[in-house]
Each structure stands twice: as structure tokens, then as C-alpha cells.
Design a protein around this motif. Structure first.
Motif, PDB file in Angstrom:
ATOM      1  N   PRO A  62      28.570   1.096 129.585  1.00  0.00           N
ATOM      2  CA  PRO A  62      29.577   0.073 129.885  1.00  0.00           C
ATOM      3  C   PRO A  62      30.973   0.684 129.925  1.00  0.00           C
ATOM      4  N   LEU A  63      31.879  -0.046 130.533  1.00  0.00           N
ATOM      5  CA  LEU A  63      33.256   0.430 130.657  1.00  0.00           C
ATOM      6  C   LEU A  63      34.115   0.009 129.475  1.00  0.00           C
ATOM      7  N   SER A  64      33.936  -1.227 129.026  1.00  0.00           N
ATOM      8  CA  SER A  64      34.779  -1.753 127.953  1.00  0.00           C
ATOM      9  C   SER A  64      34.021  -2.806 127.159  1.00  0.00           C
ATOM     10  N   VAL A  65      34.585  -3.143 126.000  1.00  0.00           N
ATOM     11  CA  VAL A  65      33.971  -4.144 125.141  1.00  0.00           C
ATOM     12  C   VAL A  65      35.060  -4.958 124.461  1.00  0.00           C
ATOM     13  N   LYS A  66      34.790  -6.225 124.246  1.00  0.00           N
ATOM     14  CA  LYS A  66      35.621  -7.030 123.365  1.00  0.00           C
ATOM     15  C   LYS A  66      34.685  -7.798 122.450  1.00  0.00           C
ATOM     16  N   ALA A  67      35.155  -8.065 121.240  1.00  0.00           N
ATOM     17  CA  ALA A  67      34.253  -8.628 120.238  1.00  0.00           C
ATOM     18  C   ALA A  67      35.005  -9.508 119.266  1.00  0.00           C
ATOM     19  N   LYS A  68      34.229 -10.322 118.560  1.00  0.00           N
ATOM     20  CA  LYS A  68      34.766 -11.106 117.455  1.00  0.00           C
ATOM     21  C   LYS A  68      33.694 -11.206 116.386  1.00  0.00           C
ATOM     22  N   GLY A  69      34.132 -11.339 115.141  1.00  0.00           N
ATOM     23  CA  GLY A  69      33.195 -11.433 114.034  1.00  0.00           C
ATOM     24  C   GLY A  69      33.688 -12.420 112.990  1.00  0.00           C
ATOM     25  N   ARG A  70      32.750 -12.970 112.245  1.00  0.00           N
ATOM     26  CA  ARG A  70      33.077 -13.954 111.209  1.00  0.00           C
ATOM     27  C   ARG A  70      32.366 -13.576 109.911  1.00  0.00           C
ATOM     28  N   ALA A  71      33.138 -13.279 108.881  1.00  0.00           N
ATOM     29  CA  ALA A  71      32.591 -12.947 107.570  1.00  0.00           C
ATOM     30  C   ALA A  71      32.581 -14.199 106.707  1.00  0.00           C
ATOM     31  N   ILE A  72      31.402 -14.713 106.421  1.00  0.00           N
ATOM     32  CA  ILE A  72      31.262 -15.953 105.657  1.00  0.00           C
ATOM     33  C   ILE A  72      30.959 -15.653 104.198  1.00  0.00           C
ATOM     34  N   THR A  73      30.023 -14.765 103.948  1.00  0.00           N
ATOM     35  CA  THR A  73      29.637 -14.452 102.569  1.00  0.00           C
ATOM     36  C   THR A  73      30.627 -13.518 101.886  1.00  0.00           C
ATOM     37  N   LYS A  74      31.371 -12.729 102.684  1.00  0.00           N
ATOM     38  CA  LYS A  74      32.384 -11.815 102.130  1.00  0.00           C
ATOM     39  C   LYS A  74      33.680 -11.987 102.920  1.00  0.00           C
ATOM     40  N   PRO A  75      34.365 -13.125 102.732  1.00  0.00           N
ATOM     41  CA  PRO A  75      35.585 -13.410 103.494  1.00  0.00           C
ATOM     42  C   PRO A  75      36.627 -12.308 103.336  1.00  0.00           C
TER      43      PRO A  75
ATOM     44  N   TYR B 192      30.661  -8.758 108.809  1.00  0.00           N
ATOM     45  CA  TYR B 192      30.482 -10.005 109.531  1.00  0.00           C
ATOM     46  C   TYR B 192      29.049 -10.519 109.408  1.00  0.00           C
ATOM     47  N   ASP B 193      28.931 -11.823 109.175  1.00  0.00           N
ATOM     48  CA  ASP B 193      27.636 -12.484 109.165  1.00  0.00           C
ATOM     49  C   ASP B 193      27.276 -13.018 110.550  1.00  0.00           C
ATOM     50  N   GLU B 194      28.292 -13.258 111.353  1.00  0.00           N
ATOM     51  CA  GLU B 194      28.109 -13.677 112.744  1.00  0.00           C
ATOM     52  C   GLU B 194      28.997 -12.790 113.606  1.00  0.00           C
ATOM     53  N   ALA B 195      28.502 -12.391 114.768  1.00  0.00           N
ATOM     54  CA  ALA B 195      29.302 -11.538 115.642  1.00  0.00           C
ATOM     55  C   ALA B 195      28.938 -11.792 117.098  1.00  0.00           C
ATOM     56  N   ARG B 196      29.898 -11.554 117.961  1.00  0.00           N
ATOM     57  CA  ARG B 196      29.683 -11.678 119.410  1.00  0.00           C
ATOM     58  C   ARG B 196      30.370 -10.509 120.104  1.00  0.00           C
ATOM     59  N   MET B 197      29.688  -9.939 121.063  1.00  0.00           N
ATOM     60  CA  MET B 197      30.207  -8.811 121.810  1.00  0.00           C
ATOM     61  C   MET B 197      30.107  -9.121 123.301  1.00  0.00           C
ATOM     62  N   GLU B 198      31.165  -8.797 124.050  1.00  0.00           N
ATOM     63  CA  GLU B 198      31.155  -8.965 125.504  1.00  0.00           C
ATOM     64  C   GLU B 198      31.425  -7.610 126.141  1.00  0.00           C
ATOM     65  N   LEU B 199      30.499  -7.173 126.979  1.00  0.00           N
ATOM     66  CA  LEU B 199      30.576  -5.858 127.611  1.00  0.00           C
ATOM     67  C   LEU B 199      30.829  -5.997 129.104  1.00  0.00           C
ATOM     68  N   THR B 200      31.616  -5.074 129.633  1.00  0.00           N
ATOM     69  CA  THR B 200      31.836  -5.002 131.079  1.00  0.00           C
ATOM     70  C   THR B 200      31.222  -3.709 131.593  1.00  0.00           C
ATOM     71  N   PHE B 201      30.297  -3.849 132.549  1.00  0.00           N
ATOM     72  CA  PHE B 201      29.633  -2.710 133.170  1.00  0.00           C
ATOM     73  C   PHE B 201      30.202  -2.495 134.576  1.00  0.00           C
TER      74      PHE B 201
END
Length: 297
Positions: free
Chosen positions: A162-175, A180-189
Motif C-alpha cells: 500500500p501507499l499510505s495508511v490512516k488509523a484510529k484506535g480506542r483504548a477502553i480497558t486501559k484509557p 487499543y481494544d478497538e481499531a480501524r485502519m484505512e489503506l490506499t493502494f
């Protein structure tokens, strides 16, 4: 003659590897070890080493055996830093020792069927991966590092770098941490193809899917199903794809034994492991900068 293997790591996954090895006619489990793994460095009857310890220890153990000329299979993630991944790649090359990374999904016959059927849906436009389960929660790395290597390895196999990535994460159990307990990644190819990956280890629902969309339809792999794991949908409807019924871990371990015997190149080698770590580090940088895209090197 069966290859003689040593297994380092006696946790839940190590136990599964041990049980699987005992079913393989071409491999013999000669030694098992945990924190006492350094005792194996003095053995001269080991053909290969499988490393199934916590990821923070992967680099130290792998480098020790690579330097003595022993092929290694390292469970995912290969390391927890790009610097360690680079060290493994360099040491493997300098010593001409094969390194295989445990990207198990690449050895899944259902994924192979998906990959072989891509021409049926035309040019790929997007890929979506999702993995959710109820624990275990790792103490020193996030769901992004725990689950996303699976989807990344498949996306890299299908689309390349891939060329680039952007992401976000959410730490619920360890604020306030990056665990991160939940995460999302978006890749550009290249060619404007997009990839998204979602992971969650607090979910009560077990999900493990990969969907590849093309100009003429899409193919979905649902690895939670006991049969008909992969199906193709186009203008004529939805139909299951045929695939070999075999366990991915069995085929992965068979591949490692074959590499040791024939000195071949692994399907998931050190460079592939390094690429996955590079993407994960770039994703961490993206989260630290509010989800801004980060170029992958």
C-alpha cells in the motif's frame, strides 16, 4: 527423514502447534522450551525452530538462532518494532537462513480459492477485513497488532504494497494508552484501490471476514463457518467456491518443514513480516496525529 524441530513457547498457541506437529509425518518435535530457550542454542540436532512466545521476545530469540544458521518460523506479529524487523531481515540475508512468519491465513485453502477466483469479479476496487472476538486482551500490545496482521498479510498477497495508511484506535480497558481494544485502519493502494480493517477484542460476537469487491461482483471469506467459507456473488447470484478442506496451521507447518528440506523461499518470509510491521508502525503514527494519512516506507 523427518525434520527435527524445536518449539519455543508453551502457551495456548504453543500447545496447539505441538499437537499439530505430532500429526505431521514429515516433522518430529524434538524439543520444547519456554523461558529456558537458550539451552537449545547448544543443541546440534535441531533443523528448525518455531517461536510462539510473546512478541516482545521474538527478535531476541529469532536472531540468536538465525546467527547460528537455524531456520526459524516466527508467529505473528513478527516483532513489535520496525527496527527489530529490519534486524531480522538483515541477519537472515547475511546468513542465508530462511525465516518464515506465521501469517497463517495465507495457508488457508479458502483464502487460496478466493485468490484464484479474482478474475471472476474483474478489477479489484476495495477490500474489507473485520475480526472481532472476546479476548484475550494482551498486556503489552493492542488489538491492532494482535489481529490486523492476519488481514494485512492477505491484502498484501492480493494487492502488494500500500501507499499510505490512516488509523484510529480506542483504548477502553486501559484509557490514555495506545493499548487499543478497538481499531480501524484505512489503506490506499495503487490505482485508487482501498482497504479497510477493523479489529475488536471486546466483542461478544466472533467475526473473521474478508470481502474483496471488483467491477463485476465480490467474494467473501467467512472463516467462522464450518463449511462454504468462501462465496462469490455476481449478477447471476451467490455461489460457494470449492476449496481443499485442510487446517491452515497444518499446511503452514508442512510448508516450514518443506522449506527446511528443500531450502526454498517461504510464502510468508521475513520481508513480508517486515512490511506488516512497517504498516502497523505507520498506523500508530497516524493515530498519534489525529488520523492523518501516513506514507508507508
Amino acid at each position: 527423514m523427518a525434520v527435527r524441530l524445536a518449539l519455543i513457547g508453551v502457551g495456548k498457541w504453543g500447545i496447539k502447534i505441538e499437537a499439530t506437529l505430532k500429526t505431521l509425518p514429515g516433522a518430529e518435535l524434538a524439543y520444547t522450551a519456554g523461558r529456558d530457550w537458550k539451552q537449545l542454542l547448544g543443541k546440534d540436532d535441531i533443523d528448525g525452530v518455531i517461536i510462539a512466545t510473546p512478541p516482545a521476545s521474538h527478535a531476541e530469540i529469532a536472531l540468536a538462532f538465525i546467527e547460528r544458521g537455524t531456520p526459524v518460523l516466527i508467529e505473528k506479529p513478527m516483532t513489535l518494532s520496525l527496527a527489530d524487523a529490519d534486524a531480522i531481515v538483515t541477519t537472515s540475508k547475511n546468513n542465508a537462513v530462511p525465516v518464515m512468519v506465521g501469517h497463517e491465513h495465507l495457508y488457508n485453502p479458502a483464502f487460496e480459492a478466493l485468490k484464484d477466483s479474482l478474475s471472476a469479479i474483474g478489477t479489484v476496487t476495495r477490500i474489507e477485513g473485520r475480526e472481532a472476538h472476546d479476548g484475550p486482551i494482551r498486556p503489552d500490545y493492542s488489538t491492532m497488532w494482535d489481529s490486523m496482521p492476519h488481514d494485512l498479510s492477505m491484502m498484501l498477497s492480493l494487492l502488494g504494497m500500500p501507499l499510505s495508511v490512516k488509523a484510529k484506535g480506542r483504548a477502553i480497558t486501559k484509557p490514555g494508552t495506545n493499548l487499543y481494544d478497538e481499531a480501524r485502519m484505512e489503506l490506499t493502494f495503487p490505482n485508487s484501490v482501498t482497504g479497510t480493517i477493523e479489529s475488536d477484542w471486546l466483542s461478544k460476537e466472533k467475526v473473521r471476514t474478508l470481502t474483496v469487491t471488483g467491477e463485476r461482483g465480490y467474494i467473501t471469506l467467512d472463516d467462522t463457518l464450518s463449511e462454504n467459507k468462501v462465496a462469490l456473488t455476481d449478477e447471476t447470484g451467490t455461489r460457494p467456491l470449492l476449496y481443499l478442506h485442510a487446517q491452515p496451521l497444518t499446511r503452514e507447518l508442512e510448508a516450514f518443514a518443506s522449506i527446511i528440506k528443500r531450502k526454498g523461499a517461504p510464502r510468508s518470509g521475513a520481508k513480508d513480516g517486515r512490511t506488516t510491521i512497517a504498516i502497523l508502525e505507520a498506523a500508530e503514527q497516524s493515530i498519534a496525529h489525529g488520523g492523518e494519512p501516513v506514507l508507508i516506507s
